[in-house]
Design a protein around this motif. Sequence first.
Motif, mmCIF file in Angstrom:
data_model
loop_
_atom_site.group_PDB
_atom_site.id
_atom_site.type_symbol
_atom_site.label_atom_id
_atom_site.label_comp_id
_atom_site.label_asym_id
_atom_site.label_seq_id
_atom_site.Cartn_x
_atom_site.Cartn_y
_atom_site.Cartn_z
ATOM 1 N N ASP A 26 -5.907 2.429 5.389
ATOM 2 C CA ASP A 26 -4.780 1.606 4.778
ATOM 3 C C ASP A 26 -4.197 0.710 5.787
ATOM 4 O O ASP A 26 -3.852 -0.489 5.633
ATOM 5 N N TYR A 55 4.734 5.292 3.516
ATOM 6 C CA TYR A 55 4.712 6.458 3.034
ATOM 7 C C TYR A 55 6.194 7.041 3.017
ATOM 8 O O TYR A 55 6.616 7.408 4.245
ATOM 9 N N TYR A 90 -4.420 1.114 -2.310
ATOM 10 C CA TYR A 90 -4.266 2.079 -1.521
ATOM 11 C C TYR A 90 -5.646 3.079 -1.564
ATOM 12 O O TYR A 90 -5.984 3.534 -2.486
ATOM 13 N N SER A 130 0.967 -1.168 0.108
ATOM 14 C CA SER A 130 0.083 0.132 -0.045
ATOM 15 C C SER A 130 0.785 1.449 -0.011
ATOM 16 O O SER A 130 1.904 1.512 0.944
ATOM 17 N N PHE A 146 2.441 -1.298 4.274
ATOM 18 C CA PHE A 146 1.921 0.231 4.204
ATOM 19 C C PHE A 146 3.196 0.949 4.025
ATOM 20 O O PHE A 146 4.193 0.742 5.258
ATOM 21 N N ASN A 199 1.497 5.463 -2.444
ATOM 22 C CA ASN A 199 0.974 6.148 -3.305
ATOM 23 C C ASN A 199 2.155 6.005 -4.613
ATOM 24 O O ASN A 199 3.024 6.903 -4.645
#
Length: 319
Positions: free
Chosen positions: A238, A251, A231, A196, A249, A198
């Motif tokens: 998430d 970021y 996502y 997950s 996950f 972007n």
Amino acid sequence: MSNKPFSLTEFVLQDQKSHQATGNLTLLIEKIEYTSRIIASHIRQAGLVDILGTTGTKNTFKEEVKKIDEFSNRLLIENLQQTNCVNYLASEELEKPMLVDKNAPYSIFFDPLDGSANTDINAPIGTIFSIYHHQRELLQKGFEQVAAGYILYGTSVMFVLTTGNGVNGFTLDPEIGSYLLSHPDISMPSFGNIYSINEGESLSFPQKTQEFLSFLKQEDQATKRPYKLRYIGAMVADVHRTLLKGGIFLYPATKKNPHGKLRLLYEANPMAFLITQAGGMAVCGNQHILDLQPHHVHQQLPVVLGSKDNVELYLQYLS
Ligand code: P6P
């Protein structure tokens, strides 16, 4: 075990007894629970009442403050102030922490409505909170948390909580207005083939992260690759899927957010506490997020969390 529904209220009262606690933490969690039911009710009607759209102001991160953000933030602050249990409170929507009662036992950090941009498209959003025994130093390491949790406003409303003895999930029964225990003692799968992130920012991810993602996409049945990409763009949703289904996950640092986008005090630390309590891992680089010493209430950081095996594979890539 009786099939009598077990409410969040009964759970925290029982938890209080087992800690010979004073009841202040119970009151605090109950107040968050009560506030979340009001927020849930407004979100459900968001398209009908004038609660969509923006206030015309921006928060610390120069992000448009939506009316529903402001509403949720104000409601949480007002209700928490009434408990007489809150020393300092800090919110994503407040530039500085607010001193409520210098003699009160707990400090609380929260994101009143995380991922609120999803409101306009009827996608899941959430409230995240993190509670500490108040100390002289307001900013404490994540492993000092006394309790942490989130409320996920999704197809159903769920309250997921840890007070340091595992993770339990409660689903709101709108007919009776109570959260009932629906996911007792949540334990994360040790592995999941879901990642997950972007992907739109992938060209600006650190090189090692890009290599790791390429590895996840290569075909290899023995290691269940390629992984699936899921996502939702709201951390609560998430992370909730990762907690229940396993996987990873991420970021990472990006060109737009060179120090990462997610906030340590009221996003990463509470989620790291929950994920760790459920048997998973949460890291920033090769450090455990819960070990990091915060320096600023709105401090941001790169976040990787999920099932133990998945995060360990990521760390191998990193090294
Ligand atoms: P992006 C929501 O704005 C949020 O703070 C988290 O809930 C979410 O994980 C992340 O930002 C999404 O960021 O850059 O993918 O839109």
